[in-house]
Design an enzyme around this catalytic site. Structure first.
Site, mmCIF file in Angstrom:
data_model
loop_
_atom_site.group_PDB
_atom_site.id
_atom_site.type_symbol
_atom_site.label_atom_id
_atom_site.label_comp_id
_atom_site.label_asym_id
_atom_site.label_seq_id
_atom_site.Cartn_x
_atom_site.Cartn_y
_atom_site.Cartn_z
ATOM 1 N N GLU A 1 -36.011 18.057 72.803
ATOM 2 C CA GLU A 1 -34.936 17.400 73.532
ATOM 3 C C GLU A 1 -35.095 17.728 75.009
ATOM 4 O OE1 GLU A 1 -30.997 19.159 73.152
ATOM 5 O OE2 GLU A 1 -30.026 17.223 73.468
ATOM 6 N N HIS B 1 -24.150 25.966 74.661
ATOM 7 C CA HIS B 1 -24.953 26.516 73.551
ATOM 8 C C HIS B 1 -26.291 27.055 74.003
ATOM 9 C CE1 HIS B 1 -26.584 22.543 73.877
ATOM 10 N NE2 HIS B 1 -27.090 22.424 72.693
ATOM 11 N N HIS C 1 -34.538 21.123 66.551
ATOM 12 C CA HIS C 1 -35.192 20.818 67.830
ATOM 13 C C HIS C 1 -35.208 22.030 68.752
ATOM 14 C CE1 HIS C 1 -30.904 19.929 68.998
ATOM 15 N NE2 HIS C 1 -31.276 20.450 70.162
ATOM 16 N N HIS D 1 -24.078 13.348 74.536
ATOM 17 C CA HIS D 1 -23.466 13.950 73.363
ATOM 18 C C HIS D 1 -21.970 14.122 73.613
ATOM 19 C CE1 HIS D 1 -27.067 15.005 71.224
ATOM 20 N NE2 HIS D 1 -27.506 15.860 72.116
ATOM 21 N N TYR E 1 -34.119 12.606 72.757
ATOM 22 C CA TYR E 1 -34.863 13.316 71.707
ATOM 23 C C TYR E 1 -36.188 12.626 71.454
ATOM 24 C CZ TYR E 1 -30.719 16.010 70.414
ATOM 25 O OH TYR E 1 -29.649 16.856 70.415
ATOM 26 N N HIS F 1 -32.253 25.692 74.766
ATOM 27 C CA HIS F 1 -31.650 26.150 73.506
ATOM 28 C C HIS F 1 -32.495 25.700 72.326
ATOM 29 C CE1 HIS F 1 -29.845 22.038 73.997
ATOM 30 N NE2 HIS F 1 -30.057 21.985 72.702
#
Lengths: 314, 127
Positions: free
Chosen positions: A271, A206, A220, A252, A261, A150
């Site tokens: 990431e 996502h 990112h 997360h 990251y 993503h």
């Protein structure tokens, strides 16, 4: 009619040699083509199209464009109509305007980011093939990233001027591209400011995320790894190669992903991300994080306020 | 191995920096309160400084943050700057100040690395 996935990102890099070393030797992407000007095309071993990352030599860092792959060529005509009737300008580009791709649609998102839709890209195949494949190929370098997972874009938000490009992008991706809204952060006294959003076209939480900042940019790009132990081992690798790590391995709250990251040599944040998170479906209710819990959502274990995580981007 | 002294502004504030070290790398160990560390790759622009005196070399930097005119006037990114003599440097304006001015979601961070003489600007804006 559907957008299938984030097809690729074109990244600006300050040094192509340093970038190539980072994305191939450390992340484990595979070079598939190179232009005379130094532009390099890369894919993950588990991806089947020609490339998912383009590294372009530039005098600045950041993202040049993002591109989504739609299911069928004819859908591009339908998307063109939808985009136009939504009120955004859209141009059709001929085949190979996006290298190795069929015809494409070019538009600027409400946030100003450049975006393409395309239906065809040259097929290369996964490194393990399709007939009785092994679970992973020999000869992988570094993290052996599976695929581009993503991208998170920073979008201008300035409540004083009534500007909210996060909300405008969410509206566009929802209404025109049929993305679902998995999670959002709301800010302001009444929670009236949509300050971040995580949207999907696949079944993961996502495929694209939007965050609020003072200017448009790239927060990112993220690469998929299989599990937590891969995340940890990749962090070891980053330390071994003295890559600038931004956030050490953790989870997360938002998306439930396991994450690390770090920065590429031009300062673009990367990431490595593992885990499904959860199954996203269009009828799933949107998860909301309020401003007080924003940092718990980002860094679930500590909830620490790390302003640079949102303030530093390319 | 050359060892240089970097002076920050006119104050007595100074720190050592080896010739093969970037100014930012040398700063990182002391968490200098007026210069922020970001991407360490010349891309994000938060470690902008102005070199007032001394010789240095620079690596690739994003023109979004240091354009040709800036570079000619001694502006550089600490993460892409290597000293070749003792230096006198000046921190430039910092992103958090601009951020908090424009976007209330990002609170002032309780970290002395980002407190600055310009915090009164933020206070004035917030009140």
């Amino acid at each position: 009619m559907a957008v299938m996935r984030l097809g690729h990102v074109r990244l600006n890099v300050l040094s192509i040699e340093e970038a190539l070393t980072h994305y191939t030797d450390i992340l484990g992407l595979i070079e598939t083509s190179r232009d005379p000007d130094g532009t390099v095309y890369l894919k993950g071993w588990d991806e089947w199209d020609k490339y998912s990352v383009i590294l372009a030599p530039s005098d600045r860092a950041g993202v040049q464009h993002i591109a989504f792959k739609v299911e069928k060529d004819a859908e591009l005509d339908a998307y063109r109509k939808r985009i136009e009737s939504y009120g955004l300008e859209v141009e059709e580009r001929e085949a190979n305007a996006l290298p190795f791709c069929g015809r494409s649609l070019f538009l600027r998102l409400p946030s100003g980011h450049e975006c393409f839709l395309y239906a065809e890209k040259q097929f290369v195949g996964k490194s393990v093939g399709t007939l009785n494949p092994d679970p992973w190929p020999d000869g992988l370098k570094g993290a052996g990233a599976h695929w581009l997972d993503h991208v998170m874009l920073m979008c201008e938000v300035d409540p004083a001027r009534g500007t909210n490009k996060v909300a405008e992008n969410v509206d566009f991706f929802g209404k025109v591209l049929d993305f679902g809204l998995a999670e959002q952060v709301v800010a302001g006294p009444q929670g009236e400011i949509q300050a971040a959003a995580w949207m999907f076209c696949t079944t993961t939480p996502h495929d694209i995320a939007f965050g609020a900042g003072p200017r448009a940019g790239l927060h990112h790009i993220s690469f998929f790894l299989e599990d937590w132990s891969d995340i940890l081992k990749t962090a070891d690798l980053l330390a071994k190669h003295r890559v600038k790590v931004d956030v050490t391995p953790q989870r997360h709250g938002i998306t439930r992903g396991a994450t690390t990251y770090f920065f590429d040599p031009s300062g673009n944040r990367n990431e490595t991300f593992a885990g499904l998170g959860y199954l996203s479906q269009k009828d799933m209710p949107t998860i909301t994080w309020n401003e007080e819990n924003l940092w718990r959502g980002i860094f679930y274990h500590t909830g620490d306020i790390i302003g640079d995580f949102l303030g530093v981007y390319t | 191995m050359s060892h240089f002294i970097i002076h920050v502004g006119e104050a007595e504030d100074s720190f050592p920096c080896k010739g093969e070290q970037t100014v930012l790398h040398a700063l990182a160990s002391i968490h200098h309160k007026q210069i922020r560390a970001g991407c360490h790759g010349g891309g994000c622009g938060v470690c902008r400084i102005r070199i007032l005196k001394g010789d240095f070399v620079v690596g690739c930097m994003s023109r979004d943050h240091v354009n040709n005119e800036d570079e000619a006037s001694g502006i550089t990114l600490a993460c892409r700057t290597w000293p070749r003599s003792h230096l006198v440097i000046q921190p430039m304006d910092k992103l958090p100040v601009r951020l908090t001015r424009r976007f209330s979601l990002l609170q002032i961070i309780p970290d002395d690395r980002v407190n600055s003489s310009r915090d009164e600007d933020v206070e004035a804006w917030r009140s």
